[in-house]
Scaffold this active site. Structure first.
Site, PDB file in Angstrom:
ATOM      1  N   SER A 136       0.992  -1.150   0.304  1.00 53.43           N
ATOM      2  CA  SER A 136       0.126  -0.275   0.232  1.00 53.43           C
ATOM      3  C   SER A 136       1.028   1.387   0.056  1.00 53.43           C
ATOM      4  O   SER A 136       1.826   1.266  -0.319  1.00 53.43           O
ATOM      5  CB  SER A 136      -0.686   0.058   1.735  1.00 53.43           C
ATOM      6  OG  SER A 136      -1.490   1.351   1.521  1.00 53.43           O
ATOM      7  N   TYR A 149      -2.245  -0.529  11.077  1.00 49.08           N
ATOM      8  CA  TYR A 149      -2.166  -0.814   9.273  1.00 49.08           C
ATOM      9  C   TYR A 149      -0.943  -0.147   8.563  1.00 49.08           C
ATOM     10  O   TYR A 149      -0.122  -0.349   8.152  1.00 49.08           O
ATOM     11  CB  TYR A 149      -3.282   0.114   8.784  1.00 49.08           C
ATOM     12  CG  TYR A 149      -3.625   0.201   6.965  1.00 49.08           C
ATOM     13  CD1 TYR A 149      -3.959  -1.237   6.607  1.00 49.08           C
ATOM     14  CD2 TYR A 149      -3.007  -0.187   6.649  1.00 49.08           C
ATOM     15  CE1 TYR A 149      -4.554  -1.947   5.138  1.00 49.08           C
ATOM     16  CE2 TYR A 149      -2.967   0.560   5.083  1.00 49.08           C
ATOM     17  CZ  TYR A 149      -3.755  -0.699   4.333  1.00 49.08           C
ATOM     18  OH  TYR A 149      -3.628  -0.752   3.186  1.00 49.08           O
TER      19      TYR A 149
END
Length: 263
Positions: A136, A149
């Site tokens: 990501s 995250y």
């Protein structure tokens, strides 16, 4: 452009294959002639994708070593590529993240990739195959209130580089893809606070979060799948240890200059 896949050399194993980027990868690799093996915790979405791709359904938790022992035993013909798409959220600041939430963020976003790679590597070595870890832009920068995250996604790049260095001499290439916003069911859920706060439609919420992205839009899951397919293909035969950013240009924006762009 369609790049040649690993078709005919073994299975392309895709984790998180029932939805989102994993589902798009299954469709793309199958369209290129690969034998796809679909790994995920929920059988119903996997069976839906399998019905359209001819894929092999392998229900299991990508972070479970025991599940992988069972899964790999069913993959006759070897593994030519692993596309690790399984992931999840990890919301909350550090002071809002208890031990259970922290462990869940690490398990869904980091352990899934590590355990999958470890289990598949013996067959990948035999096939001189490729691993693609779906990371990501949270691997490169920190968003607000997503401590678990962000930390797990940063760690994915360390895992990518470690695997690439250790297993390159065995002919295995390992790369990461770092998407920005991608229109998936999980991202649709992340738009809900903006929809509630501003009265946006879903399209308007995506436009809002992409207002300063150079391409002014989110990616489709198929666009990210195309990058994964390239990295797993012979066309990327010299590429390993790389983090390929696929974010519409958002990570190149000089944030302190945004106000000047609005003059």
């Amino acid at each position: 452009m369609n790049y040649p896949s690993a078709a005919g050399l073994g299975h392309v194993v895709i984790t998180g294959a029932g939805t989102g980027i994993g589902e798009a990868c299954a469709r793309r690799f199958a369209a290129q002639g690969a034998r796809v093996a679909l790994v995920g915790r929920r059988r119903a979405p996997l069976e839906r994708v399998a019905a359209e791709t001819g894929g092999l359904v392998l229900e299991g938790d990508a972070a479970s070593a025991a599940d992988w022992t069972r899964i790999t035993a069913k993959l006759d013909g070897g593994i030519s590529a692993l596309i690790a798409c399984a992931g999840g959220l990890g919301a909350g600041r550090a002071t809002e993240t208890d031990d259970t939430a922290w462990a869940a963020a690490m398990r869904t976003n980091l352990d899934t990739a590590f355990v999958s790679a470890r289990a598949c590597l013996p067959q990948l070595i035999a096939c001189r195959g490729a691993i693609v870890l779906v990371a990501s832009i949270a691997s490169l920068a920190a968003g607000p209130d997503v401590c678990g995250y962000t930390t797990a996604k940063h760690a994915l790049l360390g895992l990518t580089r470690s695997l690439a260095r250790d297993y390159g001499p065995h002919g295995v290439r390992v790369n990461a893809v770092c998407p920005g916003w991608v229109r998936t069911p999980m991202a649709d859920e992340e738009m809900q606070p903006l929809i509630a706060r501003y009265g946006d439609t879903l399209d308007e919420a995506y436009a809002r979060v992409c207002a300063d992205v150079p391409l002014r839009r989110a990616a489709s899951a198929d666009e990210i799948a195309a990058v994964c397919a390239f990295l797993a293909s012979p066309a990327a035969s010299i590429v390993t240890g790389a983090a390929i950013v696929a974010d519409g240009g958002s990570s190149i924006v000089d944030v302190p200059t945004l106000a000047f762009g609005r003059l």
